[in-house]
Enzyme design. Structure first.
Site, mmCIF file in Angstrom:
data_model
loop_
_atom_site.group_PDB
_atom_site.id
_atom_site.type_symbol
_atom_site.label_atom_id
_atom_site.label_comp_id
_atom_site.label_asym_id
_atom_site.label_seq_id
_atom_site.Cartn_x
_atom_site.Cartn_y
_atom_site.Cartn_z
ATOM 1 N N ASP A 66 0.808 -1.228 0.000
ATOM 2 C CA ASP A 66 0.000 0.000 0.000
ATOM 3 C C ASP A 66 0.837 1.272 0.000
ATOM 4 O O ASP A 66 0.418 2.301 0.523
ATOM 5 C CB ASP A 66 -0.976 0.016 1.200
ATOM 6 C CG ASP A 66 -1.809 -1.243 1.256
ATOM 7 O OD1 ASP A 66 -2.270 -1.672 0.194
ATOM 8 O OD2 ASP A 66 -1.979 -1.799 2.352
ATOM 9 N N LYS A 85 2.345 2.122 -5.146
ATOM 10 C CA LYS A 85 3.067 1.625 -6.329
ATOM 11 C C LYS A 85 2.270 1.836 -7.611
ATOM 12 O O LYS A 85 2.825 2.138 -8.653
ATOM 13 C CB LYS A 85 3.355 0.115 -6.186
ATOM 14 C CG LYS A 85 4.305 -0.229 -5.076
ATOM 15 C CD LYS A 85 4.510 -1.723 -4.973
ATOM 16 C CE LYS A 85 3.291 -2.475 -4.489
ATOM 17 N NZ LYS A 85 2.867 -2.171 -3.117
ATOM 18 N N GLY A 93 -4.106 -4.315 -4.269
ATOM 19 C CA GLY A 93 -5.087 -3.329 -4.698
ATOM 20 C C GLY A 93 -4.327 -2.093 -5.129
ATOM 21 O O GLY A 93 -3.828 -1.354 -4.307
ATOM 22 N N HIS A 94 -4.171 -1.913 -6.432
ATOM 23 C CA HIS A 94 -3.392 -0.786 -6.946
ATOM 24 C C HIS A 94 -4.348 0.305 -7.426
ATOM 25 O O HIS A 94 -5.139 0.090 -8.336
ATOM 26 C CB HIS A 94 -2.459 -1.249 -8.068
ATOM 27 C CG HIS A 94 -1.417 -2.231 -7.584
ATOM 28 N ND1 HIS A 94 -0.757 -3.101 -8.402
ATOM 29 C CD2 HIS A 94 -0.929 -2.461 -6.338
ATOM 30 C CE1 HIS A 94 0.104 -3.824 -7.682
ATOM 31 N NE2 HIS A 94 -0.001 -3.461 -6.426
ATOM 32 N N GLN A 129 2.450 -6.032 -3.178
ATOM 33 C CA GLN A 129 2.771 -6.026 -1.755
ATOM 34 C C GLN A 129 4.105 -5.284 -1.531
ATOM 35 O O GLN A 129 4.445 -4.410 -2.303
ATOM 36 C CB GLN A 129 2.827 -7.436 -1.165
ATOM 37 C CG GLN A 129 1.476 -8.130 -1.063
ATOM 38 C CD GLN A 129 0.990 -8.701 -2.384
ATOM 39 O OE1 GLN A 129 1.743 -9.348 -3.093
ATOM 40 N NE2 GLN A 129 -0.255 -8.469 -2.712
ATOM 41 N N ARG A 181 -10.423 -2.946 4.987
ATOM 42 C CA ARG A 181 -10.039 -2.949 6.408
ATOM 43 C C ARG A 181 -9.269 -1.679 6.771
ATOM 44 O O ARG A 181 -8.467 -1.194 5.984
ATOM 45 C CB ARG A 181 -9.116 -4.136 6.710
ATOM 46 C CG ARG A 181 -9.795 -5.481 6.683
ATOM 47 C CD ARG A 181 -8.824 -6.573 7.025
ATOM 48 N NE ARG A 181 -7.837 -6.781 5.979
ATOM 49 C CZ ARG A 181 -6.815 -7.631 6.064
ATOM 50 N NH1 ARG A 181 -6.629 -8.330 7.174
ATOM 51 N NH2 ARG A 181 -5.977 -7.775 5.068
ATOM 52 N N ASP A 207 1.763 14.859 1.314
ATOM 53 C CA ASP A 207 0.708 15.843 1.581
ATOM 54 C C ASP A 207 -0.080 15.507 2.841
ATOM 55 O O ASP A 207 -0.597 16.404 3.518
ATOM 56 C CB ASP A 207 -0.236 15.931 0.375
ATOM 57 C CG ASP A 207 -0.750 14.559 -0.064
ATOM 58 O OD1 ASP A 207 0.089 13.656 -0.259
ATOM 59 O OD2 ASP A 207 -1.978 14.381 -0.186
HETATM 60 P P1 IMP Z 1 -2.423 -12.736 1.873
HETATM 61 O O1 IMP Z 1 -1.441 -12.172 0.883
HETATM 62 O O2 IMP Z 1 -3.854 -12.475 1.510
HETATM 63 O O3 IMP Z 1 -2.148 -14.182 2.200
HETATM 64 O O4 IMP Z 1 -2.205 -11.941 3.264
HETATM 65 C C1 IMP Z 1 -1.021 -12.058 4.024
HETATM 66 C C2 IMP Z 1 -0.632 -10.723 4.627
HETATM 67 O O5 IMP Z 1 -0.245 -9.837 3.595
HETATM 68 C C3 IMP Z 1 -1.747 -10.009 5.389
HETATM 69 O O6 IMP Z 1 -1.183 -9.269 6.448
HETATM 70 C C4 IMP Z 1 -2.314 -9.058 4.348
HETATM 71 O O7 IMP Z 1 -2.969 -7.971 4.939
HETATM 72 C C5 IMP Z 1 -1.048 -8.645 3.649
HETATM 73 N N1 IMP Z 1 -1.263 -8.203 2.271
HETATM 74 C C6 IMP Z 1 -1.451 -8.951 1.173
HETATM 75 N N2 IMP Z 1 -1.575 -8.177 0.089
HETATM 76 C C7 IMP Z 1 -1.442 -6.911 0.487
HETATM 77 C C8 IMP Z 1 -1.433 -5.650 -0.204
HETATM 78 O O8 IMP Z 1 -1.563 -5.550 -1.427
HETATM 79 N N3 IMP Z 1 -1.252 -4.558 0.584
HETATM 80 C C9 IMP Z 1 -1.057 -4.635 1.911
HETATM 81 N N4 IMP Z 1 -1.055 -5.777 2.587
HETATM 82 C C10 IMP Z 1 -1.228 -6.913 1.885
#
Ligand code: IMP
Length: 437
Positions: free
Chosen positions: A15, A18, A42-43, A239, A315, A345
């Site tokens: 997050d 990117k 989620g981009h 990630q 969340r 900002d």
């Molecule tokens: P999973 O990738 O769904 O198995 O989640 C494993 C961990 O990675 C959890 O703490 C998620 O919240 C975190 N996570 C997975 N994808 C993202 C992302 O794109 N942004 C932030 N956290 C992520």
């Protein structure tokens, strides 16, 4: 001979923004390839006040004329894919999907969610998108690949793999015995309920209904990249390095390698001219796991100011101050050659900005953790230095010299402390809201 090669990687816990940076750099790239993760990502990209959130396709699809690639290390949920292909089609974007991508099935999602529900204190806080179980199948050398979606027979074979099924049925029966309900679009339940050796597996065409949509896009991604003589290549990470399966804060991590090393291994490009690490001016993380600079006092303020809610799950994100110890580690592990700092900002209006330059273990004496997994970080607390904040509206700054002095001091200190140049400062969500150095 390859042209220029660049990668954009998350330098924190995901997050970092990117999507926006990939969209910006894509203006100068020919081929943009997402190399890992799945629909857990989620981009978010803002163009002319319009928000687009992508989970699987590269954040470059909003720029017509680019070749957008999904590499074989990405795990693909066909439902999400088809929705994003529709967006790409409207824009007229070219999309290439590697036929070897592991397919995420509804069963993967169920297992992901059910495990978390029954894990008690061991909850990871996954996104529930089935990512872990899908990568487990990749490692176990089983389960469907994207190319299997082209025929019912192939799909049936891939899903009927003895190991694939047996272990999962055991799990589902266990959960069912605990009174947990689950929906079952592939009708595996026949097997779970009857307790027979082999299920009357009713596929009801799951997945294959997308064959026609997906088929025209299937092409060997590494081969396409190899043939791209003289083209500029941009690789998009998902990630962040601190969420990486091995280098991250195990076990509170995702199930894939997140750093640029995965690009070489899965797409064959081992020489990267630029590895652009993206980091927020503060830190967020969703889910469980260590977070030394988390701030209960200012967390709500940061969350509201920065709209820090998950792009995939909604969340609320945990919030904290910039952690230079973790960021230094991420720069080293990711071979990061430059940093772009985002969401500057959001910090406007703070009299002072805390910056974590070192950790201690309760006695105030600076010390370095022996590893950045959950155990290695146990008991470490931040030592802060404060920098003066700024009250100016920086959202209109487009060049380094436009930035107020205190913002530049903040960025220069980050750069000096890490030994990595900061080359970009993002000052708002829109495509143009960035000051390059
Ligand atoms: P999973 O990738 O769904 O198995 O989640 C494993 C961990 O990675 C959890 O703490 C998620 O919240 C975190 N996570 C997975 N994808 C993202 C992302 O794109 N942004 C932030 N956290 C992520």
């Amino acid at each position: 001979m390859k042209g220029k090669t660049m990668a954009v990687v998350g330098a924190q816990w995901g997050d970092e923004g990117k999507g926006k940076i990939v969209d910006a750099l894509a203006a100068d790239a020919d081929i943009i390839a997402r190399y890992g993760g799945g629909a857990n990502a989620g981009h978010t990209i803002w163009v002319d006040g319009k928000k687009t959130v992508l989970h699987l396709l590269p954040s470059s699809i909003l720029r017509p004329g680019k070749t957008n690639v999904v590499g074989p290390y990405v795990v693909v949920d066909p439902e999400v894919l088809v929705a994003e292909l529709a967006i790409a089609r409207k824009i007229g974007a070219t999309v290439i999907l590697d036929p070897r991508c592991q397919v995420v099935t509804p069963l993967h999602r169920q297992i992901d969610v059910l495990r978390e529900l029954t894990n008690g204190t061991g909850v990871i806080g996954t996104t529930g998108k089935g990512i872990g179980p899908a990568y487990e199948d990749l490692a176990a050398r089983r389960g469907p690949k994207l190319r299997d979606l082209l025929s019912t027979r192939r799909m049936f074979r891939a899903l009927r793999d003895r190991h694939f099924l047996e272990e999962r049925m055991l799990l589902i029966r266990t959960y069912a015995a605990q009174g947990k309900d689950e929906t079952d679009p592939i009708r595996w339940r026949l097997f779970a309920e009857n307790g027979r050796d082999w299920p009357e597996l009713e596929l009801s065409g799951w997945g294959v209904q997308h064959a026609e949509t997906i088929a025209p896009h299937l092409k060997d991604a590494a081969g396409l990249i190899d043939a791209a003589d003289g083209k500029t290549l941009l690789f998009e990470g998902a990630q962040g390095i601190m969420l990486g399966m091995v280098a991250g804060t195990q076990p509170y991590v995702t199930a894939s390698l997140t750093g640029p090393g995965a690009i070489g291994e899965t797409l064959g490009v081992h020489r990267l001219d630029r590895v652009i690490g993206v980091a927020k001016a503060y830190v967020t993380r969703v889910g469980g796991g260590p977070f030394p600079t988390e701030t209960p006092e200012k967390g709500d303020w940061l969350r509201e100011r920065g709209a820090e809610y998950g792009a995939t799950t909604g969340r609320p994100r945990r919030c904290g101050w910039l952690d230079l110890v973790a960021l230094r580690y991420a720069c080293r592990m990711g071979g990061i050659t430059e940093l772009v700092i985002t969401k500057l900002d959001v910090l406007r209006g703070l009299a002072e900005i805390p910056l974590c330059r070192a950790y201690h273990r309760g006695d105030g004496a600076p010390c370095v953790p022996e590893g950045f997994d959950a155990e290695g970080l146990d008991g470490f607390q931040p030592i802060y230095e404060t920098l003066p904040g700024w009250s100016e509206d920086i959202s209109g700054c487009r060049s380094w010299d436009d930035l107020p002095e205190n913002v530049r001091t903040f960025l220069n200190l980050v750069s000096l402390q890490l030994g990595v140049p900061v080359t970009g400062a993002s000052v708002g969500p829109e495509r143009e809201q960035i000051a390059w150095r």
